[in-house]
Structure formats: C-alpha cells, structure tokens
Design a protein around this motif. Structure first.
Motif: not given
Length: 158
Positions: A61-66, A84-94, A98-103
């Motif tokens: 996981x990589x957090x990008x504050x943009x 290589x950077x790719x999209x994280x799944x919603x499960x990986x984000x959670x 510990x938070x959900x996409x959008x928040x």
C-alpha cells in the motif's frame, strides 16, 4: 442532524491530538466523496482539497495525498519511485487504512503507510483532508500534512 460519532473519525481525532493538534473536524450533511464536492461544500478552491488515494507500489500500500486539482500520474510516479504503481482494491484500502474509499484520512490507520504529499498542496495556506468518513474533513497545512504523516513531499503528476 448529522451523527458525529464514528470509530474511524475518533481514531483520526486521536491521531491528530497525538501530534499536538486540537482538530476542528467538520461534518457535512451529505457525503463529500470527491474533491469537487468537498470544495463546493467548503467554498474553497478544489486544489485546496487533499485527496487521500491508496495505490499499490510493487504490491505494498502507498498513500498519495494529492491536490484535488489534478490526477496522480501513476506510470510517471512509478518510474520516479522505481516500481510499478497500481490501483488498490477497496478491500486493501480498508485493511491498510481502517477507512473506506471516499473518507480515507491522511492518518489514523492501523499502522503507518508510506505516504507521498503532493507539493501542489503547498500553494494553499489551508488544505482540507478527510477525517476518516465521507462526511468529514479537517483543516491543515501542507507542512503539517508532511509532518503528521511522516510523508515525502513530491510532485505526483507531470
């Protein structure tokens, strides 16, 4: 009336306090899951919204504050980081935050994440970041975001 109790928001508040910040967490009546929606609700430039985006860098996981004013150039950024950077799944984000996409907040995660902070956010005296829930934001500064996240200040797009 908006319900202002939420465990993810409490973790973000606690993390901010651990960094010496008495947070001013604002709750919206409606979810602000995009930078444009948050900017409109706050009456600020969309560039002053710090989007918290989770990617994977070689599977981690990589957090990008943009800045909300532009998109992350994943291929360009991956080349700069040597991976290589790719999209994280919603499960990986959670799992990672510990938070959900959008928040997703810049902090308050189960364990520290490698974090990149977009230098474009430095243009604004106040930036707004999610506080652990799609109905929440808190004000901060570019320098404070770098400090509280242990992040790396960098360009994230060309």
């Amino acid at each position: 009336m908006v319900n202002t109790a939420h465990p993810s928001v409490d973790r973000v508040r606690d993390a901010l306090r651990a960094h010496g910040i008495d947070p001013e967490i604002r709750w919206f009546d409606d979810a602000a899951t995009t930078a444009a929606a948050a900017a409109e609700a706050l009456g600020v430039d969309v560039g002053a919204i710090a989007n918290s985006l989770v990617f994977t860098l070689d599977g981690e996981p990589l957090l990008v504050l943009t800045s909300g004013a532009h998109r992350v150039d994943a291929a360009w950024l991956g080349d700069r980081l040597g991976g290589t950077i790719g999209p994280a799944s919603k499960d990986l984000v959670k799992q990672a935050t510990g938070q959900v996409i959008g928040g997703v907040a810049p902090l308050g995660h189960p364990s520290p994440l490698r974090t990149l902070v977009d230098v474009a956010l430095a243009e604004f005296p106040v930036v707004w970041a999610a506080a652990g829930h799609a109905h929440t934001v808190f004000p901060t500064t570019f320098d404070e975001l770098v400090r509280i996240t242990g992040g790396e200040a960098t360009a994230v797009a060309t």
